[in-house]
Design a protein around this motif. Structure first.
Motif, mmCIF file in Angstrom:
data_model
loop_
_atom_site.group_PDB
_atom_site.id
_atom_site.type_symbol
_atom_site.label_atom_id
_atom_site.label_comp_id
_atom_site.label_asym_id
_atom_site.label_seq_id
_atom_site.Cartn_x
_atom_site.Cartn_y
_atom_site.Cartn_z
ATOM 1 N N PRO A 168 0.986 -1.133 -0.121
ATOM 2 C CA PRO A 168 -0.013 0.107 0.033
ATOM 3 C C PRO A 168 0.911 1.161 -0.135
ATOM 4 O O PRO A 168 2.002 1.272 0.410
ATOM 5 C CB PRO A 168 -0.783 -0.069 1.151
ATOM 6 C CG PRO A 168 -0.121 -1.115 2.156
ATOM 7 C CD PRO A 168 0.532 -1.894 1.436
ATOM 8 N N MET A 169 0.228 2.364 -0.321
ATOM 9 C CA MET A 169 1.139 3.513 -0.835
ATOM 10 C C MET A 169 1.424 4.245 0.512
ATOM 11 O O MET A 169 0.549 4.338 1.488
ATOM 12 C CB MET A 169 0.400 4.560 -1.745
ATOM 13 C CG MET A 169 0.443 3.753 -3.268
ATOM 14 S SD MET A 169 0.199 4.988 -4.255
ATOM 15 C CE MET A 169 -1.581 5.384 -4.149
ATOM 16 N N GLN B 196 9.565 6.823 -0.950
ATOM 17 C CA GLN B 196 7.987 6.760 -1.318
ATOM 18 C C GLN B 196 7.580 5.041 -1.600
ATOM 19 O O GLN B 196 8.597 4.413 -1.992
ATOM 20 C CB GLN B 196 7.594 7.390 -2.411
ATOM 21 C CG GLN B 196 7.442 8.923 -2.152
ATOM 22 C CD GLN B 196 6.608 9.497 -3.630
ATOM 23 O OE1 GLN B 196 7.020 9.396 -4.599
ATOM 24 N NE2 GLN B 196 5.984 10.489 -3.301
ATOM 25 N N ALA B 197 6.568 4.757 -1.165
ATOM 26 C CA ALA B 197 5.962 3.598 -2.005
ATOM 27 C C ALA B 197 4.915 4.208 -2.602
ATOM 28 O O ALA B 197 3.776 4.705 -2.410
ATOM 29 C CB ALA B 197 5.135 2.556 -0.885
ATOM 30 N N GLU B 198 4.901 4.021 -4.125
ATOM 31 C CA GLU B 198 3.897 4.953 -4.841
ATOM 32 C C GLU B 198 3.675 3.804 -6.140
ATOM 33 O O GLU B 198 3.469 4.616 -7.330
ATOM 34 C CB GLU B 198 4.395 6.324 -5.197
ATOM 35 C CG GLU B 198 3.323 7.180 -5.641
ATOM 36 C CD GLU B 198 3.517 8.632 -6.004
ATOM 37 O OE1 GLU B 198 2.655 9.558 -6.178
ATOM 38 O OE2 GLU B 198 4.880 8.751 -5.979
ATOM 39 N N GLY B 199 3.207 2.658 -5.984
ATOM 40 C CA GLY B 199 3.107 1.563 -7.185
ATOM 41 C C GLY B 199 3.775 0.727 -7.558
ATOM 42 O O GLY B 199 3.331 -0.297 -7.891
ATOM 43 N N ALA B 200 4.968 0.912 -7.880
ATOM 44 C CA ALA B 200 5.876 0.174 -8.238
ATOM 45 C C ALA B 200 6.968 -0.258 -7.456
ATOM 46 O O ALA B 200 7.465 0.619 -6.546
ATOM 47 C CB ALA B 200 6.822 0.869 -9.569
ATOM 48 N N GLU B 201 7.623 -1.291 -7.526
ATOM 49 C CA GLU B 201 8.706 -2.028 -6.701
ATOM 50 C C GLU B 201 9.900 -1.413 -7.209
ATOM 51 O O GLU B 201 10.280 -1.370 -8.203
ATOM 52 C CB GLU B 201 8.576 -3.524 -6.889
ATOM 53 C CG GLU B 201 9.740 -4.178 -5.829
ATOM 54 C CD GLU B 201 9.663 -5.573 -5.852
ATOM 55 O OE1 GLU B 201 10.700 -6.412 -5.845
ATOM 56 O OE2 GLU B 201 8.615 -6.360 -5.564
#
Length: 222
Positions: free
Chosen positions: A62-63, A205-210
């Motif tokens: 999760p973001m 960030q965690a914003e969608g991509a690994e």
């Protein structure tokens, strides 16, 4: 013996100045904390930041953000990263302070973009920064702003500084007083001035991509 101890202390001090301080120890997330809104709503979800094979990994969802416990001012930050699978979005935030000021997720900060093919863009998140040729790189002046619905993106200077997907990129960010300068793989990709913040925490960030990180080194730049 006293001279030996003095020499060792001097050696460690100068080594730290030259080599810098690793913000990631390769073992765990000591020195960082997560701010992930969806985890507060449902604690059964996975944590989006893990350590895997000696690397810090942002799983993308999760973001949210992984944020340093400490604040920093006047420094050079060097980050080595890659997208191991599908390309996507991520970023390093500098001068981070008040949490969740944007979309109830992003901390007040200035983002240095890592999104594939856009690495080095600035994104203004409750803070502002200026660059030469602002209207060319940010759009019409009447649209500028640092909150939802405003033009917060300041485009970088190059189009081909990133390595091919799967290869490691080096991002260097120099924060000195009210200026922020960014290099990608040795290319100068952005330089801003009159930043409205000069110090704060650092966030990933965690914003969608690994995204995998194998180095996060900070050196003071007083």
């Amino acid at each position: 013996m006293h001279k030996l101890f003095s020499f060792l202390a001097f050696y460690l001090f100068t080594s730290t100045l030259l080599c810098g301080q690793s913000l990631f120890n390769g073992l765990n997330l000591d020195g960082w904390y997560m701010d992930v809104p969806d985890l507060e709503k449902d604690s059964s979800q996975r944590e989006p930041f893990i350590v895997r094979e000696g690397m810090l990994v942002s799983l993308g969802t999760p973001m949210g953000h992984l944020i340093t416990l400490s604040e920093f001012e006047n420094y050079i930050l060097e980050v080595e990263y890659r997208f191991p699978g599908e390309p996507g979005n991520c970023g390093v935030l500098v001068h981070a302070s008040t949490p969740r000021v944007l979309y109830n997720m992003f901390p007040k900060s200035i983002e240095i973009q890592m999104m594939h093919e856009n690495a080095g863009d600035f994104w203004c998140i409750g803070e502002n920064i200026e660059v030469p040729e602002m209207e060319k790189r940010r759009g019409p002046k009447e649209d500028w702003g640092v909150i939802e619905g405003k033009e917060r993106r300041i485009r970088n200077l190059t189009v081909d500084s990133e390595k091919p997907l799967g290869e490691w990129n080096t991002m260097k960010i120099e924060c000195h007083q009210d200026e922020i300068t960014v290099w990608i793989n040795g290319d100068l990709v952005n330089k801003g001035y009159n930043a409205t913040a000069r110090k704060g925490k650092i966030a990933i960030q965690a914003e969608g991509a690994e995204v995998e990180f194998r180095k996060i080194i900070l050196r003071q730049n007083n």
